[in-house]
Design an enzyme around this catalytic site. Structure first.
Site, PDB file in Angstrom:
ATOM      1  CB  SER A 169      29.010   7.269  19.419  1.00 18.76           C
ATOM      2  OG  SER A 169      28.156   6.831  18.385  1.00 18.76           O
ATOM      3  CB  THR A 208      26.753   7.517  15.266  1.00 19.88           C
ATOM      4  OG1 THR A 208      25.940   7.014  16.319  1.00 19.88           O
ATOM      5  CG2 THR A 208      25.883   8.295  14.308  1.00 19.88           C
ATOM      6  CD  GLU A 260      35.911  16.446  17.868  1.00 20.27           C
ATOM      7  OE1 GLU A 260      35.800  16.607  19.088  1.00 20.27           O
ATOM      8  OE2 GLU A 260      35.839  17.368  17.037  1.00 20.27           O
ATOM      9  CB  CYS A 278      34.970  15.835  23.313  1.00 21.61           C
ATOM     10  SG  CYS A 278      35.852  17.390  23.099  1.00 21.61           S
TER      11      CYS A 278
END
Length: 501
Positions: A210, A213, A231, A299
């Site tokens: 995320s 994070t 990413e 994703c």
């Protein structure tokens, strides 16, 4: 002969399997039964792994490039020979249907071999009688397997605490091919990620998860000026259909080669734009599959689907009919086309989102909000398609990361591009149209790192994969991904300089 078995799981440090005093275990999301225990690493284990990596680094960096590449190829071949076991483990720990797990293992093999065969960059800037100037790329200690080891780096892999099993076995398999300390793996709880990012012996961190994070990872790495590739997969993406066609909070160092392998812990968004009535019968199964693949836990799965008003009604009707054919169940059951949500935290988030859809009185085209969550053991959710919700509704602005998505109308090109780009993130998008010029024009205007035309979620090991805006920093795969695991060095050689000394 099997090189690894899947009955016990351990850390891998300096070429050895290492147990820990404390253990934990994952949960099979389809049955809620506990999986085998896995290690909970200590700070001392982190220090030992980093020290082993630094000892291994000089010799591995000095290993000829071709030898490193061939080692990766042999490793990939071994992974292919154990494909059945890895696929089964992926299904048990993540929940996806077994055929999908097999495809993802094969994708991992393909990505490994693709990176191994990619030509290592060395750029000749100038080569004259007087002078030669060359820019080359040297190893930097990293945390990411495929490109890291090809570039000459050792790597420490930290799998997600939700799904640690396949990652640990991947590292164990690697011990049959790489020298001790080159490929290591540590399992742990929420303390392990911060310990790794803060350790001064780590030179680079590659993180997938995320945005929230990712910011914490970057802040930690900044204390020792580590290189970072992020990413970040928060709400991004949508799907656009034209008239002509169509963190989880865990500190997770990305450990596998195909982005889908870690799909259970990503939070992205992808956009789809569709046009063209006559393409609907061919486009629809692809669109529905890509929106619901792995129960939406990918994703670059389709998250917002925009369909031109001229075909909207028929397109949605076809989507509804297709969704009705999808069987939700245990990934080990051959009849299942959609598996469970991976963990209890995400399952509760989806329950909250469905409750919000109900309280906002949104129209549902497919699925039943009252029966979205079957009364059975496991984190199962039946797919839900929301019909033309407002752009500011939660189902449009937030990332479900589950088998629920909105389908929305659009009329003009300017309007749909503006709506598709109205996001703080931009990982992927696709445009579906029989008009090649229009599709290309629209694709160029979408603010996303990966844009597909009349397809979606296709990846190539030699093509750069990255995001725009808050979807990350840096990139994976391709030449850019390989360079991310290197230090840049430019050598200036004055060919006549020695005669003047």
């Amino acid at each position: 002969m099997s090189l690894v078995t899947f009955d016990t799981f351990a850390n891998v440090v300096d070429g050895k399997l290492v147990s820990t005093t404390s253990t934990r275990h994952g949960i099979n999301p389809a049955t809620l039964e506990p999986l085998p225990p896995v290690p909970v690493s200590t700070r001392e284990a982190v220090h030992d792994a980093v020290a082993a990596a630094r000892r291994a680094a000089p010799a591995w960096a000095d290993t000829p490039l071709n030898d490193r590449q061939q080692t990766v190829v042999r490793f990939a071949d071994a992974l292919a020979s154990h494909a059945a076991e890895f696929a089964k483990m992926l299904t048990l720990e993540q929940g996806k249907p077994l055929p999908d797990a097999r495809v993802e293992v094969a994708q991992g093999v393909r990505m490994l071999k693709g990176m191994a065969n990619f030509p290592f960059p060395e750029q000749v800037i100038e080569d004259t009688e007087r002078r030669r100037v060359v820019t080359r790329y040297l190893p930097v200690a990293a945390l990411k397997l495929g490109p890291a080891v090809v570039a000459g780096n050792p790597i420490i892999i930290k799998p997600s605490p939700f799904t640690p099993y396949s990652g640990l076995k991947l590292v164990e398999l690697a011990q049959h091919f790489f020298p001790p300390g080159v490929v290591q793996g540590l399992s742990g709880d929420d303390s392990l990620g911060p310990w790794l990012t803060a350790d001064p012996g780590v030179d680079k961190v590659s993180f997938t998860g995320s945005t929230a994070t990712g910011i914490k990872v970057m802040q930690s790495c900044a204390q020792t000026l580590k290189r970072v590739t992020l990413e970040l997969l928060v709400p991004v993406g949508c799907r656009l259909a034209t008239r002509k066609t169509d963190e989880l909070g865990a500190e997770t160092i990305r450990q596998l080669f195909a982005p889908m392998w870690i799909s259970q812990r990503l939070r992205p968004r992808c956009v789809l734009v569709v046009r063209a009535m006559n393409a609907c019968p061919l486009t629809l199964p692809k669109v529905a599959h890509l929106a619901l693949y792995n129960s939406g836990q990918v994703c670059v799965a389709i998250r917002r689907l925009y369909v031109h008003s001229s075909i909207y009604k028929d397109f949605v009707a076809a989507v509804v009919q297709h969704v009705k054919t999808l069987v939700v169940g245990d990934g080990m059951d051959a009849a299942s086309l959609l598996g469970p949500v991976q963990n209890a935290m995400q399952y509760q988030k989806l329950k909250n989102m469905v409750a919000k859809i109900k309280s906002d009185d949104l129209t549902v085209s497919a699925g039943d909000l009252e029966r979205a969550f079957p009364e059975r053991k496991g984190y199962f959710m039946n797919p839900v398609v929301v019909n033309n919700p407002p752009d500011d509704s939660e189902i449009v602005t937030e990332e479900p990361f589950g088998p629920v998505f909105p389908v929305m109308k659009w009329d003009t090109e300017e309007e749909v591009i503006r709506r598709a780009n109205n996001s703080s993130v931009g990982l992927g998008a696709s445009v579906w149209s029989n008009d090649a010029d229009q599709a290309s024009r629209m694709a160029k205007r979408l603010q996303a790192g990966n844009v597909w035309i009349n397809c979606h979620l296709e990846l190539h090991p030699n093509a750069t994969f990255g995001g725009h805006k808050q979807s990350g920093i840096g990139s994976e795969l391709g030449l850019d991904g390989l360079k991310a695991y290197c230090n840049v060095q430019t050598v200036y050689h004055d060919k006549g300089g020695s005669s003047r000394l």
